[in-house]
Scaffold this motif. Structure first.
Motif, PDB file in Angstrom:
ATOM      1  N   GLN A 171      13.784  -0.040  25.753  1.00  0.00           N
ATOM      2  CA  GLN A 171      12.644  -0.255  24.854  1.00  0.00           C
ATOM      3  C   GLN A 171      12.719   0.699  23.649  1.00  0.00           C
ATOM      4  OE1 GLN A 171       9.252  -0.493  27.958  1.00  0.00           O
ATOM      5  NE2 GLN A 171       8.744  -2.033  26.409  1.00  0.00           N
ATOM      6  N   ILE A 172      12.072   0.253  22.562  1.00  0.00           N
ATOM      7  CA  ILE A 172      12.076   1.050  21.325  1.00  0.00           C
ATOM      8  C   ILE A 172      10.655   1.536  21.068  1.00  0.00           C
ATOM      9  CG2 ILE A 172      12.463   1.002  18.813  1.00  0.00           C
ATOM     10  CD1 ILE A 172      15.081   0.335  19.969  1.00  0.00           C
ATOM     11  N   LEU A 173      10.529   2.853  20.836  1.00  0.00           N
ATOM     12  CA  LEU A 173       9.233   3.431  20.444  1.00  0.00           C
ATOM     13  C   LEU A 173       9.331   3.829  18.983  1.00  0.00           C
ATOM     14  CD1 LEU A 173       6.386   4.603  20.956  1.00  0.00           C
ATOM     15  CD2 LEU A 173       7.496   6.703  21.755  1.00  0.00           C
ATOM     16  N   LYS A 174       8.431   3.260  18.177  1.00  0.00           N
ATOM     17  CA  LYS A 174       8.426   3.604  16.762  1.00  0.00           C
ATOM     18  C   LYS A 174       7.112   4.291  16.441  1.00  0.00           C
ATOM     19  CE  LYS A 174       9.075   1.757  12.155  1.00  0.00           C
ATOM     20  NZ  LYS A 174       7.872   1.462  11.394  1.00  0.00           N
ATOM     21  N   VAL A 175       7.206   5.571  16.096  1.00  0.00           N
ATOM     22  CA  VAL A 175       6.019   6.305  15.644  1.00  0.00           C
ATOM     23  C   VAL A 175       6.038   6.214  14.122  1.00  0.00           C
ATOM     24  CG1 VAL A 175       4.785   8.506  15.703  1.00  0.00           C
ATOM     25  CG2 VAL A 175       6.245   7.858  17.636  1.00  0.00           C
TER      26      VAL A 175
END
Lengths: 282, 231
Positions: free
Chosen positions: A98-102
């Motif tokens: 999964q990709i977490l984009k802040v």
């Protein structure tokens, strides 16, 4: 393993700080906003050595190559886990890939991204907190891979969600106790300091500089220890509030000391914000 | 006896106190004894004050007890400090504000530096940058006020004068002190393992070296074969 796809504007790794080498001039470092750091640790309890990402203005985009959980506290950023919007103070589970984009900040300045586990980076002088040149890194960089040991037992365990008032950072008033040199300045200046509205001229992890028209005549004070939260008054009339990476000693007048809550409140304010000081009676 | 005044709690575990009219030996002795106390994480001494960083908050009475007990247990040996010779190089390739001060007059610049070499310094404390030491002992005619407009870059190893103090820049940094020469040995080595070459209250004499020797010493130090000259 956690992979940095893009590092954001200024993202560092912080634990509770370097508390053993101030006698050699090494700053304490650690999180700027301790309240939000503690909150992250409350929501995802861990050891003291567990560290967080401190994100400023624009957060990082991370590829999560493990199964674990995370939480974001502090400033409100426009963040997504894959395509799902991420709320603050809510624990999320994720799976490898999964990709977490802040994204960009929407309110406040700094957020804390805590994963449930430990980054396998070396402690230098008893801390993992970034501080150049004590640590090789100033901030995280694109393409870096951080080895991460997940401590999540069950990623489907009950999700915690804490509601916290959104306007916590917008308070203009900073509460402070008199500092060691409060007695040295004139009543006139004291009155001005406690009544004027100051603008934040510049800020970084070392300190916050406020503009002021005030002056003092103390040019040659002997140096004393400085800790985060100390409000210094320079002969040029500038007000400098020491924060996490501040110098260990300094020769400016130490007029006030912010309360812990007010220090956490201050470091969420960007340049141009207004602040005022009020004495805190306890 | 020590005259303890003006205790100031920066927070519940950080206490600064002034030591006025305190004899030098007692000040150093107290510092060394407090450093060994198990309730204290570290002690930072500046010119007239000491700051204690405590493990956890304790009653003020107990702090007074700790300090008084420490005063009583000061041993003569506690304040025995070393005198270490540190190399300094005045080669043209290093920043030199003394030459500027004398408008390029080589003779006056040389005289200033020769007087400097006769001084014996004491490392008072670390501050400003990690490993930036403040040395006292500069004779008053060599005192130079800090620059009004700081230089944007002072090189690593630069020996410089700021008011009554002498300091050595541990890294490239902006700074307002007056550069006089360069020392190839760091006071504290934060690389790999922490190595403190000069401790607080150690005494230092600077010994002039030529550029060739500077390079040799620098390399010897990096290879861990440099021997400090200690008296």
């Amino acid at each position: 393993m956690i992979e940095v796809i893009s590092s954001g504007y200024f993202t560092t790794i912080q634990d509770s700080g370097r508390k053993t080498h101030r006698h050699l001039g090494v700053p304490i470092s650690g999180p700027m906003d301790l309240n939000s750091f503690y909150l992250a640790n409350l929501l995802l309890p861990g050891l003291d050595s567990d560290s967080v990402f401190e994100c400023t203005l624009i957060g990082p985009k991370l590829k999560l190559n493990c199964n674990s959980r995370f939480v974001i506290t502090g400033a409100k950023f426009d963040s997504y886990l894959d395509n799902e919007p991420v709320e603050n103070n809510k624990v999320y589970s994720f799976r490898a890939g999964q990709i977490l984009k802040v994204g960009r900040v929407k309110a406040g300045l700094r957020c804390y991204l805590k994963f449930e586990g430990t980054f396998k980076i070396p402690k230098i002088l008893n801390s993992k907190s970034f501080f150049y040149p004590i640590t090789k890194s100033i901030s995280i960089k694109d393409g870096e891979k951080y080895e991460f040991i997940s401590k999540t037992q069950d990623i489907n365990s009950k999700i915690i969600n804490l509601k916290i008032s959104e306007n916590a950072f917008s308070k203009k008033t900073l509460f402070a106790r008199p500092g060691p040199d409060w007695g040295l300045i004139t009543v006139e200046i004291k009155k001005q300091i406690l009544s004027e509205i100051f603008f934040i001229k510049s800020q970084n992890r070392m300190g916050y500089r406020l503009s002021s028209e005030l002056k003092n005549d103390f040019f040659n004070l002997s140096s004393k220890v400085v800790i985060p939260g100390i409000v210094q008054f320079t002969p040029g009339g500038e007000i400098i509030i020491a924060t996490a990476d501040c110098q260990v000693t300094g020769g400016y007048l130490q007029i006030l000391i912010l309360t812990d809550d007010s220090l956490s409140n201050l470091v969420q304010k960007p340049e141009g914000s207004e602040v005022k000081f009020r004495l805190f009676d306890n | 006896m020590l005259n303890l005044t003006e205790f100031y709690y920066l927070n519940s575990t950080t206490i600064t106190f002034n030591l006025s009219d305190c004899k030098r030996d007692n000040f150093i002795g107290l510092f060394q004894t407090l450093k060994k106390n198990s309730k204290i994480i570290e002690v930072v001494a500046t010119k007239n004050s000491m700051t204690l960083f405590l493990k956890e908050a304790i009653e003020h009475g107990e702090i007074l007890d700790i300090i008084n007990e420490s005063i009583n247990s000061i041993k003569k040996n506690d304040n025995k400090s070393k005198t270490i010779h540190l190399p300094i190089c005045f080669d043209d390739s290093f920043q030199d504000d003394i030459l500027k001060l004398y408008d390029g007059d080589l003779k006056l610049t040389r005289k200033f530096k020769e007087t400097f070499l006769k001084n014996k310094f004491t490392l008072e404390y670390y501050g400003f940058l990690p490993g930036f030491g403040y040395f006292s002992g500069l004779e008053s005619k060599l005192h130079l006020p800090r620059k009004k407009i700081p230089s944007s870059k002072i090189g690593k190893g630069t020996v410089a004068i700021g008011g009554e103090y002498v300091g050595i820049y541990p890294q490239d940094s902006p700074g307002g002190w007056n550069c006089i020469g360069n020392c190839p040995i760091p006071l504290v080595d934060f690389d790999s393992n922490l190595k403190i070459n000069i401790n607080v209250f150690d005494q230092v004499i600077f010994e002039e070296i030529e550029l060739e020797n500077y390079k040799k010493i620098k390399l010897d130090y990096e290879l861990d074969v440099y021997d400090f000259k200690i008296l």
